[in-house]
Design a protein around this motif. Structure first.
Motif, PDB file in Angstrom:
ATOM      1  N   ASP A  52      86.355  66.830  11.023  1.00 41.86           N
ATOM      2  CA  ASP A  52      85.295  67.891  10.806  1.00 41.86           C
ATOM      3  C   ASP A  52      86.000  69.107   9.911  1.00 41.86           C
ATOM      4  O   ASP A  52      85.237  69.824   9.511  1.00 41.86           O
ATOM      5  CB  ASP A  52      84.672  68.221  11.914  1.00 41.86           C
ATOM      6  CG  ASP A  52      83.928  66.946  12.448  1.00 41.86           C
ATOM      7  OD1 ASP A  52      83.225  66.245  11.641  1.00 41.86           O
ATOM      8  OD2 ASP A  52      84.011  67.037  13.933  1.00 41.86           O
TER       9      ASP A  52
ATOM     10  N   ALA B 168      85.846  73.047  13.260  1.00 49.01           N
ATOM     11  CA  ALA B 168      84.933  72.364  12.528  1.00 49.01           C
ATOM     12  C   ALA B 168      84.015  72.933  11.772  1.00 49.01           C
ATOM     13  O   ALA B 168      83.602  74.052  11.997  1.00 49.01           O
ATOM     14  CB  ALA B 168      84.073  71.395  13.685  1.00 49.01           C
TER      15      ALA B 168
ATOM     16  N   LEU C  63      79.558  69.049  16.992  1.00 49.84           N
ATOM     17  CA  LEU C  63      80.848  69.338  16.503  1.00 49.84           C
ATOM     18  C   LEU C  63      81.422  70.480  16.992  1.00 49.84           C
ATOM     19  O   LEU C  63      80.462  71.583  17.450  1.00 49.84           O
ATOM     20  CB  LEU C  63      80.794  69.249  14.993  1.00 49.84           C
ATOM     21  CG  LEU C  63      80.333  70.007  14.186  1.00 49.84           C
ATOM     22  CD1 LEU C  63      80.389  69.778  12.597  1.00 49.84           C
ATOM     23  CD2 LEU C  63      78.769  70.080  14.352  1.00 49.84           C
TER      24      LEU C  63
ATOM     25  N   ARG D 284      76.202  67.351   9.197  1.00 50.50           N
ATOM     26  CA  ARG D 284      77.355  66.395   9.515  1.00 50.50           C
ATOM     27  C   ARG D 284      78.368  67.547   9.729  1.00 50.50           C
ATOM     28  O   ARG D 284      78.399  68.501   9.280  1.00 50.50           O
ATOM     29  CB  ARG D 284      77.582  65.556   8.453  1.00 50.50           C
ATOM     30  CG  ARG D 284      76.891  64.468   7.976  1.00 50.50           C
ATOM     31  CD  ARG D 284      76.942  63.399   9.083  1.00 50.50           C
ATOM     32  NE  ARG D 284      76.166  62.333   8.540  1.00 50.50           N
ATOM     33  CZ  ARG D 284      74.840  62.078   8.954  1.00 50.50           C
ATOM     34  NH1 ARG D 284      74.226  62.815   9.715  1.00 50.50           N
ATOM     35  NH2 ARG D 284      74.107  60.969   8.756  1.00 50.50           N
TER      36      ARG D 284
END
Length: 493
Positions: A42, A50, A432, A493
């Protein structure tokens, strides 16, 4: 052969961006179990934190309505900061193409280290069928440049699908029209590493030859015999690739997809990775969100699937189903189906709650078992309809448990903002590690916030779950990005 024609047909679901200014990817079990590796997946700039991708497919860019853009907020020891950002659109310097009305750039995103330089790269697709994708490359300075991937703009997915230790790219073309019968759709498998000129190391067969139409089960060519059907490079109906993970524990990434087969028939499936292409297998559900992650900690990714908004009244509608991974793939017999009546799950199950409006599966607490984050975008409370909330459920060796569940909304203490009718808080979510402390943080969005400009919230992960303390919210204004009907936050994401 570099592509396969997939048979599908399904409905798809205010400012000029200054160039260079400023999400259904789930991780394989081995990645989920190792925070450092997950961070690298990530991490676009290699700083150990991330980075969060928030798409805004409805954003107006260069005067083109719904041209779309993507906002990347870089992680840090204190989480995300809207001042540390990157806006990407077809008007950004270095990104191929030009802003086009209704293209919805950012409708699909995936990420992985495609060129093998140690920095994660970002692949951005569009809703428009002919727009293709763009790869934006990671570096110590963050995301830079851009390489066009023509034709293939629908739900790209990155992962090591052939087990050679290099990141591959599974690509799906858009379709311009469809009817009740499926139509052909091209797909391609680019084997890594992929150069910044857009050249893969090789182009593999997308589907294993044993599953090609026009071939026998052993891969030999047919000669108009009964076992041959249609062309040799077609399979039936993948539409949208949703998540990546290692379901059968063979060290090769697999892809969960949603497929349409005509006559109103659709269902989820898994494309199992292999050295000679994918093989298709069963997955639970036929509509709703889908994510992969190791809920029970046994080393196999499990499929977590939503089954509608709870308004249709059938047996599984409004519920969430987990199909557990095994060495043979997803189990059809070992499953868990639940809703808000699960003992210990805070709240009550009601029609229209949309439990599972988003799903993300990853280990927050650090116990080796993945938590399940669920949007409840249709949740009503305090006289407000469809205000929305989200839940985090703990993973155990036997599946998720309602014990210790956490459910929050915009009226919860320390959560920025105020809950309003129609916010649909929980439209998208992603786990994340934004602050690098070894616990996954939770990003949640409401694309309906502020007249559909959208907003994203980040909640810090801890050894016991997530906390609202110190939570932050980011909207297009905070990012100095286009505001009007931007739909910021879906996908995340």
């Amino acid at each position: 052969m570099s592509y396969t024609r997939l048979r599908i047909a399904a409905p798809l679901a205010a400012a000029v961006l200054i160039g260079g200014g400023l999400t259904a990817l789930s991780l394989a079990p081995a990645q989920a179990a190792t925070a450092g590796k997950a961070d690298r997946v990530d991490d676009f700039n290699g700083d150990g934190y991330a980075d969060l991708v928030s798409a805004a497919p409805g954003g107006t860019v260069s005067g083109k309505a719904a041209a779309g853009y993507v906002a990347v907020t870089y992680g840090s020891a204190s989480g995300i900061d809207p001042a540390r950002k990157k806006l990407l659109s077809r008007s950004t310097t270095g990104v191929p193409g030009s802003a086009t009305a209704k293209q919805s750039f950012g409708q699909y995103v995936t990420k992985g280290d495609l060129d093998g330089d140690g920095f994660t790269d970002l692949v951005i697709g569009s809703r428009a069928a002919d727009a293709g994708s763009v790869i934006v490359w990671g570096s110590a300075a963050g995301l830079t440049g851009g390489t066009a991937v023509n034709t293939y703009g629908r739900s790209p997915q990155a992962g090591d699908f052939d087990g050679d230790g290099k990141t591959d790219l599974a690509l799906f073309a858009g379709i311009t029209s469809y009817g009740d019968d499926p139509v052909d759709q091209q797909a391609a498998l680019w084997k890594g590493p992929i150069s910044r000129a857009g050249a893969p190391a090789a182009k593999g067969d997308f589907i294993d030859k044993s599953q090609w139409w026009g071939y026998t089960a052993d891969g030999a060519a047919c000669n108009d015999t009964d076992e041959c059907v249609d062309g040799p490079h077609s399979i039936s109906g993948p539409v949208t690739a949703r998540a990546v993970g290692d379901v059968n524990g063979d060290g090769l990434d697999d892809i969960a997809i949603w497929a349409y087969y005509g006559d109103g028939s659709n269902e989820n499936s898994v494309l199992y990775g292999g050295k000679t292409g994918f093989k298709k297998g069963w997955a639970p559900g036929s509509h709703g969100s889908l994510a992969l992650g190791d809920v029970d900690g046994d080393g196999y990714a499990d499929a977590v699937t939503a089954n509608g908004d709870g308004s249709n009244g059938d047996e599984t509608d409004g519920k969430v189903t987990i199909s557990f991974g095994t060495a043979a793939g997803l189990s059809q017999s070992r499953t868990q189906t639940f809703d808000q009546s699960l003992p210990g799950f805070y709240g009550a199950q009601e029609d229209g709650d949309a439990l599972g409006s988003c799903i993300s599966v990853a280990d927050v607490t650090g116990d080796g078992k993945a938590e399940v984050a669920l949007g409840i975008a249709g949740e009503d409370f305090g006289g407000k309809t469809d205000a929305g909330s989200f839940a985090l459920l703990q993973g155990t060796a036997t599946g998720v448990t309602g014990t210790g569940s956490q459910v929050y909304n915009q009226n919860s203490p320390d959560v920025p903002g105020v809950a309003e009718t129609g916010d649909a808080f929980g439209a998208a979510c992603q786990l994340l590690d934004l602050n690098g402390d070894g616990h996954r943080d939770l990003a949640v969005s409401s694309t309906a916030e502020n007249a559909s400009s959208g907003a994203v919230w980040a909640f810090r992960g801890t050894a016991t779950g997530v906390t609202t303390a110190g939570s932050v919210a980011v909207n297009p204004t905070d990012l100095a990005a286009p505001v009007t009907k931007a739909l910021l936050g879906n996908p995340l994401r």
